[in-house]
Design a protein around this motif. Structure first.
Motif, PDB file in Angstrom:
ATOM      1  N   GLN A 173      44.648  23.480  44.352  1.00  0.00           N
ATOM      2  CA  GLN A 173      44.091  22.148  44.190  1.00  0.00           C
ATOM      3  C   GLN A 173      45.240  21.225  43.789  1.00  0.00           C
ATOM      4  OE1 GLN A 173      40.558  21.832  41.825  1.00  0.00           O
ATOM      5  NE2 GLN A 173      40.759  19.637  41.523  1.00  0.00           N
ATOM      6  N   LEU A 174      45.409  20.137  44.524  1.00  0.00           N
ATOM      7  CA  LEU A 174      46.485  19.166  44.292  1.00  0.00           C
ATOM      8  C   LEU A 174      45.885  17.792  44.131  1.00  0.00           C
ATOM      9  CD1 LEU A 174      49.509  18.169  44.404  1.00  0.00           C
ATOM     10  CD2 LEU A 174      49.197  18.032  46.895  1.00  0.00           C
ATOM     11  N   ALA A 175      46.278  17.093  43.088  1.00  0.00           N
ATOM     12  CA  ALA A 175      45.769  15.747  42.830  1.00  0.00           C
ATOM     13  C   ALA A 175      46.664  15.086  41.785  1.00  0.00           C
ATOM     14  CB  ALA A 175      44.321  15.796  42.332  1.00  0.00           C
ATOM     15  N   VAL A 176      46.315  13.863  41.395  1.00  0.00           N
ATOM     16  CA  VAL A 176      46.969  13.266  40.236  1.00  0.00           C
ATOM     17  C   VAL A 176      46.588  14.106  39.018  1.00  0.00           C
ATOM     18  CG1 VAL A 176      46.975  10.952  41.245  1.00  0.00           C
ATOM     19  CG2 VAL A 176      45.044  11.677  39.821  1.00  0.00           C
ATOM     20  N   PRO A 177      47.394  14.103  37.944  1.00  0.00           N
ATOM     21  CA  PRO A 177      47.104  14.979  36.797  1.00  0.00           C
ATOM     22  C   PRO A 177      45.687  14.779  36.256  1.00  0.00           C
ATOM     23  CG  PRO A 177      49.318  14.110  36.619  1.00  0.00           C
ATOM     24  CD  PRO A 177      48.674  13.398  37.783  1.00  0.00           C
TER      25      PRO A 177
END
Length: 204
Positions: free
Chosen positions: A196-200
């Motif tokens: 899962q990749l996103a802003v923190p």
């Protein structure tokens, strides 16, 4: 990205991932590794124009996701923090108001043996480390390693492993590995990797 969305990924994302891997089998749709090339927060159409994999337009005014039309790898477009994954079969790109807002994927096209799983996981971690990402929450979720302890933990169907990495204040990745019973290989230990990749969204 809040705690509820994280929990939803852990519970619901696995079902979608397994369905994608099993229904599509092991056929490669393209030999030249089409890719989705993006950065978080950019206009959806910029991502579509840059990517060699085909994906549908976003829906104006909606928060939803799209799936590439073929197996594809992810390339995070960032001059400092960029990285590339292997081909993925389960691969969803989220959008909000026609902007990319997050990735949920499995960087593989079928459940893998443990050696192959660790090869992918350790390569991704090395890419992040070299690019300046740092592991976070290491007291609870340390980075993966090819050690007897980690192998025993991953083989335990009730454990598995999770690791979090962060790139400055721009991105955060959660990587999860679990053992998986693959009906096509009933005598083998197979594994799924989830990213899962996103802003923190998780505090350091």
């Amino acid at each position: 990205m809040n705690r509820l969305r994280q929990i939803g990924w852990r519970r619901g994302g696995l079902g979608l991932l397994v369905t994608a891997l099993l229904l599509l089998g092991t056929a490669h749709l393209f030999a030249d590794e089409p890719e989705i090339a993006l950065t978080i927060g950019e206009p959806w159409e910029d991502m579509r124009q840059r990517s060699s994999a085909t994906i549908d337009p976003a829906i104006r005014g909606h928060h939803w996701f799209r799936v590439p039309k073929s197996d594809a790898r992810l390339r995070l477009v960032d001059p400092q923090y960029g990285f590339v994954t292997p081909l993925a079969r389960f691969f969803t790109i989220g959008f909000t108001d026609e902007r990319v807002d997050g990735i949920r994927m499995s960087p593989q096209i079928e459940p893998l043996l443990l050696d192959d799983t660790l090869k992918i996981v350790l390569d991704l971690q090395e890419q992040w480390r070299k690019a300046g990402w740092i592991p976070i929450r290491v007291n609870y979720d340390p980075p993966f390693a090819d050690t007897p302890q980690w192998r025993a933990r991953l083989r335990n169907v009730n454990q598995g492993g999770t690791s979090y990495w962060q790139a400055g204040n721009k991105y955060q990745v959660m990587m999860v590995v679990n053992r998986f019973r693959d009906s096509r290989h009933p005598t083998e230990e197979r594994y799924l990797i989830k990213l899962q990749l996103a802003v923190p969204w998780v505090p350091q």
